[in-house]
Design an enzyme around this catalytic site. Structure first.
Site, PDB file in Angstrom:
ATOM      1  N   GLU A 139       0.892   3.917   1.735  1.00 11.38           N
ATOM      2  CA  GLU A 139       1.292   4.363   3.072  1.00 11.38           C
ATOM      3  C   GLU A 139       2.474   3.551   3.594  1.00 11.38           C
ATOM      4  O   GLU A 139       3.438   4.084   4.126  1.00 11.38           O
ATOM      5  CB  GLU A 139       0.134   4.232   4.071  1.00 11.38           C
ATOM      6  CG  GLU A 139      -1.101   5.006   3.702  1.00 11.38           C
ATOM      7  CD  GLU A 139      -2.140   4.164   2.969  1.00 11.38           C
ATOM      8  OE1 GLU A 139      -1.799   3.502   1.961  1.00 11.38           O
ATOM      9  OE2 GLU A 139      -3.307   4.179   3.389  1.00 11.38           O
ATOM     10  N   CYS A 151      -2.584  -0.305   7.430  1.00  6.72           N
ATOM     11  CA  CYS A 151      -1.804   0.927   7.287  1.00  6.72           C
ATOM     12  C   CYS A 151      -1.947   1.817   8.520  1.00  6.72           C
ATOM     13  O   CYS A 151      -0.972   2.428   8.957  1.00  6.72           O
ATOM     14  CB  CYS A 151      -2.223   1.666   6.026  1.00  6.72           C
ATOM     15  SG  CYS A 151      -1.749   0.785   4.520  1.00  6.72           S
ATOM     16  N   HIS A 187       0.859  -1.179   0.000  1.00  5.18           N
ATOM     17  CA  HIS A 187       0.000   0.000   0.000  1.00  5.18           C
ATOM     18  C   HIS A 187       0.903   1.239   0.000  1.00  5.18           C
ATOM     19  O   HIS A 187       2.033   1.203   0.506  1.00  5.18           O
ATOM     20  CB  HIS A 187      -0.870   0.026   1.255  1.00  5.18           C
ATOM     21  CG  HIS A 187      -1.897  -1.061   1.295  1.00  5.18           C
ATOM     22  ND1 HIS A 187      -3.046  -0.941   2.041  1.00  5.18           N
ATOM     23  CD2 HIS A 187      -1.959  -2.274   0.698  1.00  5.18           C
ATOM     24  CE1 HIS A 187      -3.767  -2.035   1.898  1.00  5.18           C
ATOM     25  NE2 HIS A 187      -3.126  -2.862   1.092  1.00  5.18           N
TER      26      HIS A 187
END
Length: 169
Positions: free
Chosen positions: A66, A97, A64
């Site tokens: 992040e 996250c 992801h």
């Protein structure tokens, strides 16, 4: 020779939340076949890491945006503790996250679109309460723009898969 500038000539050197979110949107636009989410990590008003999702590109569901910027930021800074770290992300972080953000000691999180299915900073659950964190969270920054890039992505997926832009019941 040193010239002192009068205070009215002082140049603004700081960016505001909307400007940082615009940078995150630019990163989201580079995601190619991945869900268009962009993230910018900022330390003392300087961008230290930027990424988009790369889950499809790398065949790794953990990639992801992040998580990627946190890893890059840690490499650059060595440690986040005591530093003024801010994260800007175009979609409200998921639980994975959100936990990584809190454990990384990031001070502030700013996100664009709310995620009613998986949002972990208030929309679905609130990881800051679960993990007893005092992190500052603000959502809705450039929300329309952040939502639009996601809606366009899903519209394109439907068109490619079904040959039409609208869902049928």
């Amino acid at each position: 020779m040193i010239f002192l500038l009068h205070s009215r000539f002082h140049w603004q050197t700081t960016m505001n939340n909307e400007q940082f979110m615009a940078l995150a949107l630019e990163k989201a636009a580079t995601s190619q076949n991945d869900l268009p989410i962009g993230a910018i990590l900022v330390c003392d008003n300087q961008v230290i890491a930027a990424s988009s999702n790369t889950k499809e590109k790398t065949s790794n569901p953990l990639n992801h945006a992040e998580k990627i910027v946190i890893e890059e930021g840690l490499k650059k800074l060595g440690d986040f503790r005591g530093k003024n770290i801010k994260l800007y992300v175009t979609l409200e972080p998921c639980p994975m996250c959100a936990a990584a953000i809190i454990l990384s000691r990031i001070k502030e999180v700013y996100f664009g679109a709310y995620d009613l299915l998986y949002g972990a900073f208030g929309s679905k659950i609130n990881m800051s309460q679960i993990m007893n964190s005092k992190i500052k969270i603000q959502g809705g920054i450039l929300e329309d723009e952040c939502s639009k890039i996601l809606k366009n992505y899903f519209k394109q997926l439907r068109e490619e898969e079904y040959g039409k832009s609208e869902r049928t019941p």
